[in-house]
Write an enzyme that holds these catalytic residues in place. Structure first.
Site, PDB file in Angstrom:
ATOM      1  N   ASP A 299     -10.683   2.767  -0.366  1.00  0.00           N
ATOM      2  CA  ASP A 299     -11.475   3.636  -0.503  1.00  0.00           C
ATOM      3  C   ASP A 299     -13.229   4.245  -0.452  1.00  0.00           C
ATOM      4  O   ASP A 299     -13.691   3.198  -0.884  1.00  0.00           O
ATOM      5  CB  ASP A 299     -11.063   4.338  -1.934  1.00  0.00           C
ATOM      6  CG  ASP A 299     -11.672   6.130  -2.450  1.00  0.00           C
ATOM      7  OD1 ASP A 299     -11.973   7.140  -1.270  1.00  0.00           O
ATOM      8  OD2 ASP A 299     -11.202   5.550  -3.465  1.00  0.00           O
TER       9      ASP A 299
ATOM     10  N   ASP B 206     -11.644   9.786   3.682  1.00  0.00           N
ATOM     11  CA  ASP B 206     -12.403   8.866   2.727  1.00  0.00           C
ATOM     12  C   ASP B 206     -11.349   7.467   2.099  1.00  0.00           C
ATOM     13  O   ASP B 206     -11.746   6.480   1.393  1.00  0.00           O
ATOM     14  CB  ASP B 206     -13.008   9.432   1.379  1.00  0.00           C
ATOM     15  CG  ASP B 206     -12.535  10.420   1.029  1.00  0.00           C
ATOM     16  OD1 ASP B 206     -11.434  10.320   1.307  1.00  0.00           O
ATOM     17  OD2 ASP B 206     -13.472  10.162  -0.159  1.00  0.00           O
ATOM     18  N   GLU B 207      -9.988   7.856   2.384  1.00  0.00           N
ATOM     19  CA  GLU B 207      -9.238   6.716   2.209  1.00  0.00           C
ATOM     20  C   GLU B 207      -8.346   6.658   2.926  1.00  0.00           C
ATOM     21  O   GLU B 207      -7.314   7.037   3.659  1.00  0.00           O
ATOM     22  CB  GLU B 207      -8.945   7.196   0.589  1.00  0.00           C
ATOM     23  CG  GLU B 207      -7.938   8.457   0.259  1.00  0.00           C
ATOM     24  CD  GLU B 207      -7.774   8.389  -0.711  1.00  0.00           C
ATOM     25  OE1 GLU B 207      -7.170   7.298  -1.903  1.00  0.00           O
ATOM     26  OE2 GLU B 207      -7.688   9.821  -1.171  1.00  0.00           O
TER      27      GLU B 207
END
Length: 444
Positions: free
Chosen positions: A11, A105-106
């Site tokens: 993350d 983003d993850e």
């Protein structure tokens, strides 16, 4: 459940805000808020410096300004976030063939497929430390928090335990000890409504949830949700890491300097995009059955709607008609920053008389233009370039003046200068255009 800790969740920390701080040296170490900057705006991401003031995602911008009036409130630059995300996802796919992105983003990574000598805790920990260092390199300084465990659930919980820039490995057998003291909202699918139902039943922690029978949870929450929570409370999660499957599609999308609010203009833009999609389909000898529109709202919320035809088509008139119909289902009154049209379910044949339109010519592409930046609407955070001063970003504007700080990720904090909003030497900076993709990729 796996017998070893071989699922990794990565993350990127405060992603949008971190990209802004990377590219704007004067904002490093200072509170930054990304999202809608107007009175009806919503916070998308806050830097950790801003979070100290209680600012959180989904908070109204009005409340965020009240909590931290000296923060930098920026409208966001999706191209920079997309490019940074792509660099990280490419890195992850280079270390394991099984990578499941969840958002920009993850992502989950299956370490059992990564070619490690073993998946014992010391080995995966060393691997994750090296991976985090490589993330810093490929992103130009962004950090990531990583969790590793025997399942997706445990890996994601672990990645939240030592933010930012942390690494937590949950060894096999330690899952329930980790979970039991936690609030039930840590479990996937437990939102505010479920939390309230469980609270009324006297259930607050995972340990309390674990003590409830599956029959009682089914009575409280329904069969699917109840049985799922019964398993998660015992750390039982056998979901596989599923790599992103390439969707064979042809699509066109555009991001706009000024939020669109005129429905007729949006319909015209979708019609033009539908014509471009149809042209590319014909160029490659393809047709498709499913038409999808993509809409990103002013607060970065992304919506999509699809409609599937009984037979494939490459007709602009058909694609455009469906796209406009799908747009009518969405509330776009708050403003739209991105529109896109795509066709999937591709085939190499066409049903000529679809909808009985075989004698109808395709509509000519409409002469519509998305509004270019109005000189009174320089958005804070926007990339700009001045003929004499070079690259910079909009610090603020109002009363006929736009203020720019001239700096980039590769410079020291730069000087601040103000110009008339209609100064002909000041332009919006756009990233270099990417080459036209083959079918299966979107046109940005």
């Amino acid at each position: 459940m796996r017998a070893d800790a071989s699922v990794l969740h990565l993350d990127l920390d405060a992603f949008f805000a971190a990209v802004e701080q990377r590219d704007k040296p004067s904002l490093r170490g200072k509170p930054v808020v990304v999202g809608g900057v107007g009175g009806r705006g919503v916070v998308s991401t806050a830097s950790y410096e801003a979070r100290r003031y209680g600012i959180r995602s989904a908070m109204s911008t009005r409340e965020a300004r009240a909590r931290c009036p000296h923060a930098a409130f920026l409208s966001g630059r999706f191209h920079a976030y997309r490019d940074t995300s792509r660099a990280v996802m490419d890195l992850l796919r280079g270390v394991s063939p099984l990578v499941e992105p969840l958002s920009l983003d993850e992502a989950f990574v299956d370490l059992a497929a990564a070619g490690l000598p073993d998946v014992e805790v010391p080995t995966v920990r060393a691997f994750a430390e090296q991976l985090r260092s490589r993330v810093v390199e490929v992103t130009g300084g962004l950090t990531a928090s990583v969790g590793i465990g025997t399942s997706k659930f445990i890996a994601k919980v672990a990645s939240d335990l030592d933010k930012p820039d942390g690494l937590v490995v949950v060894p096999p057998g330690g899952e329930q000890e980790l979970l039991r003291p936690m609030h039930v909202s840590v479990i996937p699918g437990v939102g505010p409504a479920t939390v309230e139902r469980l609270r009324r039943a006297g259930i607050h922690t995972v340990a309390e949830l674990e003590s409830v029978s599956v029959e009682e949870l089914v009575r409280l929450l329904g069969r699917s949700h109840g049985t799922g929570l019964h398993a998660f409370a015992r750390a039982e999660d056998d979901r596989a890491v599923v790599p992103e499957r390439e969707t064979k599609s042809v699509s066109v999308e555009g991001t706009y300097d000024v939020d669109l609010t005129d429905r007729k203009l949006m319909e015209g833009l979708l019609t033009r995009q539908a014509g471009q999609v149809a042209e590319r389909l014909r160029k490659h000898g393809l047709s498709g059955r499913t038409v999808t529109i993509k809409v990103r709202l002013h607060d970065f919320t992304t919506l999509s709607r699809s409609s599937t035809l009984p037979s494939p088509t490459d007709r602009a008139v058909v694609i455009g008609r469906l796209a406009r119909g799908l747009l009518a289902e969405l509330d776009t009154s708050g403003g739209v920053r991105l529109l896109g049209v795509g066709v999937s379910g591709l085939a190499d044949w066409i049903q000529e008389d679809l909808f009985g339109d075989d004698g109808e010519d395709d509509e000519p592409l409409p002469e519509v233009e998305a509004p270019t930046l109005r000189r009174s609407s320089w958005a804070p955070g926007m990339d700009v370039e001045h003929d004499d001063m070079g690259r910079g970003w909009v610090w603020g504007s109002g009363r006929g003046v736009v203020t720019v700080r001239f700096e980039t990720a590769l410079t020291e904090p730069g000087p601040v200068r103000s110009f008339p909003v209609d100064d002909p030497a000041l332009h919006v900076w756009q990233p270099p255009a990417e080459p036209e993709p083959e079918p299966g990729e979107a046109v940005g």
